[in-house]
Design a protein around this motif. Structure first.
Motif, PDB file in Angstrom:
ATOM      1  N   ARG A  95       0.825  -1.223   0.000  1.00 59.74           N
ATOM      2  CA  ARG A  95       0.000   0.000   0.000  1.00 59.74           C
ATOM      3  C   ARG A  95       0.857   1.271   0.000  1.00 59.74           C
ATOM      4  O   ARG A  95       0.761   2.112   0.901  1.00 59.74           O
ATOM      5  N   HIS A  96       1.685   1.426  -1.012  1.00 64.83           N
ATOM      6  CA  HIS A  96       2.550   2.599  -1.106  1.00 64.83           C
ATOM      7  C   HIS A  96       1.731   3.826  -1.523  1.00 64.83           C
ATOM      8  O   HIS A  96       1.188   3.885  -2.617  1.00 64.83           O
ATOM      9  N   VAL A  97       1.668   4.800  -0.628  1.00 65.57           N
ATOM     10  CA  VAL A  97       1.017   6.074  -0.939  1.00 65.57           C
ATOM     11  C   VAL A  97       1.947   7.204  -0.504  1.00 65.57           C
ATOM     12  O   VAL A  97       2.877   6.996   0.284  1.00 65.57           O
ATOM     13  N   PHE A  98       1.697   8.394  -1.026  1.00 65.11           N
ATOM     14  CA  PHE A  98       2.411   9.585  -0.561  1.00 65.11           C
ATOM     15  C   PHE A  98       1.660  10.093   0.664  1.00 65.11           C
ATOM     16  O   PHE A  98       0.626  10.763   0.550  1.00 65.11           O
ATOM     17  N   GLY A  99       2.187   9.759   1.844  1.00 62.71           N
ATOM     18  CA  GLY A  99       1.443   9.974   3.077  1.00 62.71           C
ATOM     19  C   GLY A  99       1.090  11.408   3.381  1.00 62.71           C
ATOM     20  O   GLY A  99       0.047  11.675   3.988  1.00 62.71           O
ATOM     21  N   GLN A 100       1.933  12.364   2.963  1.00 63.65           N
ATOM     22  CA  GLN A 100       1.684  13.764   3.273  1.00 63.65           C
ATOM     23  C   GLN A 100       0.758  14.439   2.262  1.00 63.65           C
ATOM     24  O   GLN A 100       0.299  15.562   2.490  1.00 63.65           O
ATOM     25  N   LEU A 101       0.502  13.766   1.147  1.00 64.37           N
ATOM     26  CA  LEU A 101      -0.435  14.305   0.157  1.00 64.37           C
ATOM     27  C   LEU A 101      -1.843  13.822   0.467  1.00 64.37           C
ATOM     28  O   LEU A 101      -2.040  12.790   1.116  1.00 64.37           O
TER      29      LEU A 101
END
Length: 251
Positions: A95-101
């Protein structure tokens, strides 16, 4: 084989020039199919997907033998980004996401590859929200603060924003509650059925994936040990014997 989008022919993969991870693995994905790649942890499922996406190098891996063809053309010399541009898109395990976006910003990053106009980008975004209504409600939330299931939906939605021909999914149910995993697989099946999306999904949860896949390829210790129609493999009990060492039941 006229409709084969992807052909993997006798590949052998090694890590660090010493660890043999795949031996003589062959499979195909035809247009409009969902193909399941199943087997226990360490069977070689992730390595197979990395080989197809040309991502082995990031893990000090290489293909030593065999060939991979996309729509009849060899892919060995293509950069991973070129494969994405040609329609082969992988959703990585974890579940790779851009956490701060925000959720929406994450989805938009998938759309920029095709350089669409503003109107097309908005249309594509609405399409994703149609498939994943939960993401519409969370569109302004930071992706890193959403649930595991929502993050998996973001990762899949971002991949779908590229308008792939073949979607590669690596363990999409990992770490998710059964009801959430079932929801995600149901959406993938609808995408296949209604939009003709082809899917190759590596999954340890055989019961779940075989409900939706047309065919299955079973890996054990880096080798293909069984292939066939998903329904037939599930009904025969053969998959249980291969997958669980003779238990005779699917997990």
């Amino acid at each position: 084989m006229a409709d084969a989008l992807l052909e993997v022919a006798g590949i052998e993969a090694v890590y660090g020039a010493a660890i043999l991870a795949l031996h003589d693995v062959s499979l195909r994905v035809e247009r409009g199919e969902i193909v399941a790649l199943v087997g226990p942890n360490g069977a070689g499922k992730t390595t197979t997907l990395r080989a197809i996406s040309n991502l082995l190098g990031a893990e000090r891996g290489t293909l030593r033998r065999g060939a991979i063809r996309w729509q009849g053309a060899a892919t060995g010399r293509l950069d991973p980004a070129e494969l994405v541009a040609r329609g082969v898109v992988q959703v990585l395990e974890g579940r790779h996401v851009f956490g701060q976006l925000t959720v929406e910003e994450n989805l938009l990053t998938g759309g920029y590859l095709r350089k669409p106009g503003r109107r097309q980008l908005a249309t594509d975004l609405e399409r994703i929200y149609g498939w994943f209504p939960r993401l519409r409600d969370r569109r302004h939330a930071r992706a890193g603060l959403t649930s595991g299931g929502e993050q998996q939906m973001v990762a899949i939605g971002r991949a779908l924003m590229t308008r792939p021909t073949l979607l590669l999914l690596d363990e999409p149910s990992m770490g998710l509650a059964p009801i959430v995993a079932a929801e995600i697989f149901s959406i993938i099946a609808r995408l296949n059925r209604e939009e003709g999306l082809s899917v190759l999904v590596a999954e340890q949860s055989a019961n779940l994936v075989l409900e939706h896949a047309h065919r299955a390829v079973v890996l054990e210790s880096g080798r293909v040990v069984a292939t066939g129609a998903s329904a037939g493999l599930a009904a025969s009990g053969r998959l249980g014997a291969l997958y669980l060492g003779g238990s005779g039941s699917l997990q």
